[in-house]
Design a protein around this motif. Sequence first.
Motif, PDB file in Angstrom:
ATOM      1  N   PHE A 176       0.814  -1.224   0.000  1.00 54.99           N
ATOM      2  CA  PHE A 176       0.000   0.000   0.000  1.00 54.99           C
ATOM      3  C   PHE A 176       0.850   1.278   0.000  1.00 54.99           C
ATOM      4  CE2 PHE A 176      -2.273  -3.339   2.328  1.00 54.99           C
ATOM      5  CZ  PHE A 176      -3.401  -3.481   1.529  1.00 54.99           C
ATOM      6  N   LYS A 177       2.046   1.222  -0.549  1.00 58.87           N
ATOM      7  CA  LYS A 177       2.920   2.399  -0.547  1.00 58.87           C
ATOM      8  C   LYS A 177       2.763   3.192  -1.842  1.00 58.87           C
ATOM      9  CE  LYS A 177       6.479   0.908   2.708  1.00 58.87           C
ATOM     10  NZ  LYS A 177       7.927   0.737   2.955  1.00 58.87           N
ATOM     11  N   PHE A 178       2.953   4.496  -1.721  1.00 55.56           N
ATOM     12  CA  PHE A 178       2.916   5.385  -2.876  1.00 55.56           C
ATOM     13  C   PHE A 178       3.758   6.608  -2.570  1.00 55.56           C
ATOM     14  CE2 PHE A 178      -0.510   6.671  -0.079  1.00 55.56           C
ATOM     15  CZ  PHE A 178      -0.457   8.059  -0.092  1.00 55.56           C
ATOM     16  N   GLY A 179       4.113   7.345  -3.624  1.00 54.51           N
ATOM     17  CA  GLY A 179       4.887   8.564  -3.449  1.00 54.51           C
ATOM     18  C   GLY A 179       4.031   9.802  -3.634  1.00 54.51           C
ATOM     19  N   TYR A 180       4.590  10.930  -3.288  1.00 54.52           N
ATOM     20  CA  TYR A 180       3.865  12.201  -3.424  1.00 54.52           C
ATOM     21  C   TYR A 180       3.420  12.415  -4.866  1.00 54.52           C
ATOM     22  CZ  TYR A 180       2.983  17.193  -3.757  1.00 54.52           C
ATOM     23  OH  TYR A 180       2.402  18.411  -4.022  1.00 54.52           O
ATOM     24  N   GLN A 181       4.310  12.171  -5.807  1.00 52.19           N
ATOM     25  CA  GLN A 181       3.994  12.409  -7.211  1.00 52.19           C
ATOM     26  C   GLN A 181       2.846  11.520  -7.692  1.00 52.19           C
ATOM     27  OE1 GLN A 181       5.452  14.888  -8.793  1.00 52.19           O
ATOM     28  NE2 GLN A 181       4.210  14.608 -10.651  1.00 52.19           N
ATOM     29  N   ASP A 182       2.757  10.309  -7.149  1.00 58.00           N
ATOM     30  CA  ASP A 182       1.681   9.394  -7.541  1.00 58.00           C
ATOM     31  C   ASP A 182       0.313   9.960  -7.176  1.00 58.00           C
ATOM     32  OD1 ASP A 182       3.464   7.306  -8.446  1.00 58.00           O
ATOM     33  OD2 ASP A 182       3.892   6.911  -6.335  1.00 58.00           O
ATOM     34  N   VAL A 183       0.176  10.394  -5.949  1.00 53.32           N
ATOM     35  CA  VAL A 183      -1.126  10.888  -5.509  1.00 53.32           C
ATOM     36  C   VAL A 183      -1.386  12.288  -6.076  1.00 53.32           C
ATOM     37  CG1 VAL A 183      -0.422  11.999  -3.324  1.00 53.32           C
ATOM     38  CG2 VAL A 183      -2.675  10.920  -3.515  1.00 53.32           C
ATOM     39  N   ASP A 184      -0.325  13.032  -6.368  1.00 50.18           N
ATOM     40  CA  ASP A 184      -0.460  14.333  -7.018  1.00 50.18           C
ATOM     41  C   ASP A 184      -1.077  14.165  -8.405  1.00 50.18           C
ATOM     42  OD1 ASP A 184      -0.010  17.079  -7.704  1.00 50.18           O
ATOM     43  OD2 ASP A 184       1.801  16.452  -8.768  1.00 50.18           O
ATOM     44  N   GLU A 185      -0.570  13.195  -9.170  1.00 56.32           N
ATOM     45  CA  GLU A 185      -1.100  12.940 -10.508  1.00 56.32           C
ATOM     46  C   GLU A 185      -2.523  12.393 -10.440  1.00 56.32           C
ATOM     47  OE1 GLU A 185       1.612  10.406 -12.527  1.00 56.32           O
ATOM     48  OE2 GLU A 185       3.242  11.898 -12.574  1.00 56.32           O
ATOM     49  N   LEU A 186      -2.784  11.544  -9.463  1.00 51.37           N
ATOM     50  CA  LEU A 186      -4.121  10.969  -9.313  1.00 51.37           C
ATOM     51  C   LEU A 186      -5.159  12.053  -9.034  1.00 51.37           C
ATOM     52  CD1 LEU A 186      -6.171   8.664  -8.881  1.00 51.37           C
ATOM     53  CD2 LEU A 186      -5.371   8.546  -6.502  1.00 51.37           C
ATOM     54  N   THR A 187      -4.915  12.866  -8.024  1.00 49.34           N
ATOM     55  CA  THR A 187      -5.908  13.882  -7.650  1.00 49.34           C
ATOM     56  C   THR A 187      -5.962  15.002  -8.682  1.00 49.34           C
ATOM     57  OG1 THR A 187      -4.241  14.964  -6.247  1.00 49.34           O
ATOM     58  CG2 THR A 187      -5.739  13.416  -5.178  1.00 49.34           C
ATOM     59  N   GLY A 188      -4.833  15.284  -9.324  1.00 49.43           N
ATOM     60  CA  GLY A 188      -4.808  16.361 -10.304  1.00 49.43           C
ATOM     61  C   GLY A 188      -5.735  16.126 -11.479  1.00 49.43           C
ATOM     62  N   LYS A 189      -6.077  14.863 -11.751  1.00 45.74           N
ATOM     63  CA  LYS A 189      -6.978  14.549 -12.865  1.00 45.74           C
ATOM     64  C   LYS A 189      -8.375  15.136 -12.665  1.00 45.74           C
ATOM     65  CE  LYS A 189      -4.643  10.136 -13.782  1.00 45.74           C
ATOM     66  NZ  LYS A 189      -4.768   8.651 -13.700  1.00 45.74           N
ATOM     67  N   PHE A 190      -8.711  15.444 -11.424  1.00 44.99           N
ATOM     68  CA  PHE A 190     -10.057  15.944 -11.133  1.00 44.99           C
ATOM     69  C   PHE A 190     -10.152  17.471 -11.219  1.00 44.99           C
ATOM     70  CE2 PHE A 190      -9.732  11.832  -9.101  1.00 44.99           C
ATOM     71  CZ  PHE A 190     -10.950  11.245  -9.374  1.00 44.99           C
ATOM     72  N   PHE A 191      -9.019  18.111 -11.409  1.00 40.93           N
ATOM     73  CA  PHE A 191      -9.015  19.564 -11.363  1.00 40.93           C
ATOM     74  C   PHE A 191      -8.583  20.153 -12.706  1.00 40.93           C
ATOM     75  CE2 PHE A 191      -8.386  17.992  -7.077  1.00 40.93           C
ATOM     76  CZ  PHE A 191      -9.386  18.669  -6.396  1.00 40.93           C
ATOM     77  N   GLY A 192      -9.042  21.338 -12.962  1.00 36.02           N
ATOM     78  CA  GLY A 192      -8.756  22.006 -14.224  1.00 36.02           C
ATOM     79  C   GLY A 192      -9.773  23.119 -14.389  1.00 36.02           C
ATOM     80  N   PHE A 193      -9.480  24.061 -15.235  1.00 41.93           N
ATOM     81  CA  PHE A 193     -10.333  25.242 -15.379  1.00 41.93           C
ATOM     82  C   PHE A 193     -11.755  24.871 -15.785  1.00 41.93           C
ATOM     83  CE2 PHE A 193     -11.687  29.085 -17.852  1.00 41.93           C
ATOM     84  CZ  PHE A 193     -11.831  29.906 -16.749  1.00 41.93           C
ATOM     85  N   MET A 194     -11.894  23.865 -16.643  1.00 36.28           N
ATOM     86  CA  MET A 194     -13.218  23.475 -17.134  1.00 36.28           C
ATOM     87  C   MET A 194     -13.730  22.176 -16.502  1.00 36.28           C
ATOM     88  SD  MET A 194     -14.013  25.889 -19.156  1.00 36.28           S
ATOM     89  CE  MET A 194     -15.437  25.218 -20.008  1.00 36.28           C
ATOM     90  N   SER A 195     -13.042  21.678 -15.486  1.00 39.12           N
ATOM     91  CA  SER A 195     -13.438  20.404 -14.883  1.00 39.12           C
ATOM     92  C   SER A 195     -14.753  20.536 -14.119  1.00 39.12           C
ATOM     93  CB  SER A 195     -12.347  19.923 -13.929  1.00 39.12           C
ATOM     94  OG  SER A 195     -12.796  18.798 -13.201  1.00 39.12           O
ATOM     95  N   ASN A 196     -15.601  19.525 -14.228  1.00 43.00           N
ATOM     96  CA  ASN A 196     -16.809  19.474 -13.405  1.00 43.00           C
ATOM     97  C   ASN A 196     -16.712  18.363 -12.368  1.00 43.00           C
ATOM     98  OD1 ASN A 196     -17.134  17.175 -14.953  1.00 43.00           O
ATOM     99  ND2 ASN A 196     -19.283  17.556 -15.460  1.00 43.00           N
ATOM    100  N   LYS A 197     -15.479  17.964 -12.047  1.00 45.29           N
ATOM    101  CA  LYS A 197     -15.244  16.882 -11.100  1.00 45.29           C
ATOM    102  C   LYS A 197     -14.435  17.333  -9.882  1.00 45.29           C
ATOM    103  CE  LYS A 197     -15.534  13.231 -14.591  1.00 45.29           C
ATOM    104  NZ  LYS A 197     -16.827  12.718 -14.131  1.00 45.29           N
TER     105      LYS A 197
END
Length: 443
Positions: free
Chosen positions: A285-306
Amino acid sequence: MISYRQKEQWFDHFSSVSLEESYEMCMNLLDENIPDDELIEDDFGTISVELKSELIQEKQYEKAINLIEKIKSTTTKLYRKEFPYLSEFAVEYYLFKKKYEKANAHLEPFIKNPDHGYDMFLPLFDKIRFYQMDDLAIKLANQLYKPIKESPELIGGAEFDLLDVIFYHIFQELYEKLEKNEEIDIQQLKATFKKYEYDDTFLDKDFPEIYHTLKTMASRNGAAAFTKNEWTHAVHDNAQNAIKTLFWSFAVYMLKRGKFHFSLSTDIWFPFFNMLLERETLQDFKFGYQDVDELTGKFFGFMSNKKERGFALTWGVPYIYDFLFEQELVGRESYDEALRHIDAIKKRLRYLYKEDLWRFDFVHTWVKPLSVSEESFAEEEQRFQKTFLSPPRKTFSSPSAGSKKNIFDDLFNEENNRPKKPKAAKKKARKQASKQRKKNRKK
């Protein structure tokens, strides 16, 4: 104040006045009983939606709500045409203010006109679920499933967000009955799934497996689903099946601990565990900062509705590690390391959305994670709620030199370093829009 009956003068004046005067002009116009067809022809819908957006940007929320309510109460055709762009904010506002009857009133047009503005409804549906208004969420899912599925205006599969909630609600009710030793009508359950077009493969293979898993959990009363050694073997044999089996244990854990609906637990569990699966770190169950950064970043963006889902996931991961730690599947070192990475992402999001954190305050209606102190939880909740009343930000600064580069930097630069239009530019834009509306009226 110029009457709308003097149309040319009204538009000329409207294009050059302040936001406050624009608001007053529109509110007065709505008192003049102008026919809906005339307002639609004059593109007043665009004017009102743009004005609402400007008021929200300046955090004049009460005026934005007054405008929306005025349009809703004084027009029929116009509101029916523009409601997704008006009532979307009203639902969000009233949920935060805990004025649920008013929120329901603004949900009604989405129910009556299901394929009009459905993409704007879905974030509201998520927010209702994340506020743990489960009865309302189930009601909406059942009301809208069939019309959304059968709508010729929407792409195939548009109903899946609704179906997921229905699916997990059926299994949550099943678990609660099993826990109470109530009689289960298997054939009736299968008939229910058939109604939602689940195929024989699901009914003959997946359903019995899930039923057996839930029945075992109900009889074990919260006992660990896997020992550490069993988990290692399960991942080696079939990683995806292991994820699904452990999920049901997590769902029961969160139902008991925080009254989380099973469907809410899926929004936290599966995106995160799919990331671990891709990293091939399911066993520890280990992960790095960059892993979770990329995961959560998929939900954000100027036009994101997520964005709601992004906050739910980020603030939800600590519950996963509370669960894994209690199940003795992770040790203290791994637990603490995971939470450090999540805290870093939380800090980034709190900074990025520091003007509008109130929109995501549903995370403080949830039970407190074990890793967070009562004091810290209360302080963060207060910080989120204060952004509702704080004045709009006027100046922006870039991230400090040498700060860690990550996926949020691009988003930060996109949203926060974009210069705001000065008032003169806003007036110029309004004049140009007014000229275009005049052309539209002459066509």
